[in-house]
Design an enzyme around this catalytic site. Structure first.
Site, PDB file in Angstrom:
ATOM      1  N   HIS A 100       0.830  -1.201   0.000  1.00 52.18           N
ATOM      2  CA  HIS A 100       0.000   0.000   0.000  1.00 52.18           C
ATOM      3  C   HIS A 100       0.869   1.257   0.000  1.00 52.18           C
ATOM      4  O   HIS A 100       2.084   1.197   0.218  1.00 52.18           O
ATOM      5  CB  HIS A 100      -0.925   0.025   1.229  1.00 52.18           C
ATOM      6  CG  HIS A 100      -0.196   0.144   2.528  1.00 52.18           C
ATOM      7  ND1 HIS A 100       0.484  -0.901   3.109  1.00 52.18           N
ATOM      8  CD2 HIS A 100      -0.027   1.204   3.367  1.00 52.18           C
ATOM      9  CE1 HIS A 100       1.034  -0.499   4.248  1.00 52.18           C
ATOM     10  NE2 HIS A 100       0.741   0.777   4.427  1.00 52.18           N
ATOM     11  N   HIS A 257       4.844   0.104   0.401  1.00 54.20           N
ATOM     12  CA  HIS A 257       5.527  -0.687   1.424  1.00 54.20           C
ATOM     13  C   HIS A 257       4.619  -1.793   1.942  1.00 54.20           C
ATOM     14  O   HIS A 257       3.405  -1.765   1.724  1.00 54.20           O
ATOM     15  CB  HIS A 257       6.071   0.194   2.550  1.00 54.20           C
ATOM     16  CG  HIS A 257       5.033   1.036   3.221  1.00 54.20           C
ATOM     17  ND1 HIS A 257       4.539   2.199   2.692  1.00 54.20           N
ATOM     18  CD2 HIS A 257       4.381   0.862   4.401  1.00 54.20           C
ATOM     19  CE1 HIS A 257       3.647   2.721   3.493  1.00 54.20           C
ATOM     20  NE2 HIS A 257       3.511   1.921   4.554  1.00 54.20           N
ATOM     21  N   ARG A 272       4.890   6.137  14.181  1.00 55.28           N
ATOM     22  CA  ARG A 272       4.886   6.689  12.813  1.00 55.28           C
ATOM     23  C   ARG A 272       4.362   8.116  12.776  1.00 55.28           C
ATOM     24  O   ARG A 272       3.325   8.419  13.353  1.00 55.28           O
ATOM     25  CB  ARG A 272       4.023   5.814  11.901  1.00 55.28           C
ATOM     26  CG  ARG A 272       4.264   6.102  10.428  1.00 55.28           C
ATOM     27  CD  ARG A 272       3.341   5.293   9.542  1.00 55.28           C
ATOM     28  NE  ARG A 272       2.073   5.983   9.367  1.00 55.28           N
ATOM     29  CZ  ARG A 272       1.055   5.503   8.662  1.00 55.28           C
ATOM     30  NH1 ARG A 272       1.156   4.327   8.081  1.00 55.28           N
ATOM     31  NH2 ARG A 272      -0.063   6.180   8.546  1.00 55.28           N
TER      32      ARG A 272
HETATM   33  C1  SIN Z   1       2.893   1.045   7.808  1.00 52.04           C
HETATM   34  O1  SIN Z   1       2.282   0.482   6.930  1.00 52.04           O
HETATM   35  O2  SIN Z   1       2.932   2.258   7.900  1.00 52.04           O
HETATM   36  C2  SIN Z   1       3.661   0.224   8.818  1.00 52.04           C
HETATM   37  C3  SIN Z   1       4.880  -0.366   8.261  1.00 52.04           C
HETATM   38  C4  SIN Z   1       5.592  -1.237   9.257  1.00 52.04           C
HETATM   39  O3  SIN Z   1       5.128  -1.384  10.392  1.00 52.04           O
HETATM   40  O4  SIN Z   1       6.644  -1.781   8.923  1.00 52.04           O
END
Ligand code: SIN
Length: 282
Positions: A100, A257, A272
């Site tokens: 996504h 990612h 995040r």
């Molecule tokens: C996300 O999709 O923002 C999380 C990515 C992760 O936890 O590695």
């Protein structure tokens, strides 16, 4: 890329680790420009051993753009602008466990995301990245031209809405909130221009793109499935293995990612921050 810092490239297309930059205080102009350049060339930059406080993570993020607060993730206590990306040892589902692009469902999608590892499992829990500018470059001129005439619809409803995936998960446990603030669907060009480099980027993703504007669902699916299978070729990917204090800062317009969910029985906690972008242009 020329810089005074030591670097390590993860693959020819995506992923650059920057060494010797301390993110805990004010960044020098050279450091800021190196990070911007790394993002626009490699899509994601990695740092190690950055045990930042929440204040320091926010200060770092704000040196690039204002914070774009995520409405759906539970926030870190006392820091509404920092989202918790958490999987407890008893939970089976993880956040971000599919390809996504963050916030593509917004009219002005976030420019970047800065993920700081607080607690990681002893093995597993890596994150994969794809450079979608490199994917676009690999397509034939004919298909590129067709794609440049299209727009696509992006939605958060099937993920964060009342009928969405998270509403149906037994172990959501308050990690994902606020189905009532899911925005109206957004329309974006299928090919966008990177605001810094001018590079063309294929801007559709399996997480949030629901159809090509003006096409039926099955017509859209045929084209999107083809594009996704091209994008998922391993040569466009890199894989990042986390340790506590690692940071990944990705250019959200240029990358997909995928957070791997291969560490059941262990806790993984990430913080995040998403930073603001602008309306997308082709
Ligand atoms: C996300 O999709 O923002 C999380 C990515 C992760 O936890 O590695």
């Amino acid at each position: 890329m020329k810089t005074m810092y030591r670097t390590r490239t993860y693959s020819p297309f995506v992923g650059l680790e920057l060494e010797d930059i301390d993110l805990s205080g004010d960044l020098s102009e050279e450091a800021t420009e190196t990070i911007r350049e790394g993002l626009s060339q490699y899509g994601v930059v990695f740092f190690r051993n950055q045990h930042l406080s929440s204040e320091q993570q926010l200060h770092f993020a704000r040196s690039f753009a204002p914070v774009d607060r995520n409405r759906f993730f539970k926030a870190v206590d006392g820091y509404p602008e920092i989202a918790e990306v958490l999987k407890e040892s008893h939970q089976r589902s993880n956040i971000g466990g599919g390809w996504h692009t963050d916030h593509s469902y917004d009219l002005e999608p976030a420019m970047g995301s800065i993920l700081l590892a607080r607690e990681v499992p002893p093995h597993g829990g890596d994150t994969l990245f794809i450079n979608m500018a490199a994917v676009f470059d690999s397509l034939s001129p004919g298909l590129q031209q067709t794609l440049e005439s299209l727009s696509a619809i992006h939605s958060a409803k099937h993920v964060f809405g009342y009928e969405g995936r998270w509403a149906r998960r037994a172990d959501a446990d308050g990690r994902i909130l606020n189905p009532d603030v899911v925005p109206e669907d957004a329309k974006h060009p299928v090919v966008i221009r990177h605001p810094k480099s001018g590079r063309r980027i294929l801007y559709v993703n399996p997480g949030f793109t629901v159809r090509i504007d003006g096409w039926t669902e099955s017509e859209s699916k045929a084209l999107l499935d083809y594009l996704y299978s091209e994008a998922m070729r391993p040569e466009f990917q890199c894989r990042f293995q986390w340790a506590a204090g690692s940071i990944a800062f990705w250019d959200n317009l240029m990358t997909w990612h995928y957070a791997l969910n291969d560490y059941h029985g262990y806790r993984r906690l990430m913080h995040r921050i998403t930073v603001a972008g602008q309306a997308l242009l082709n």
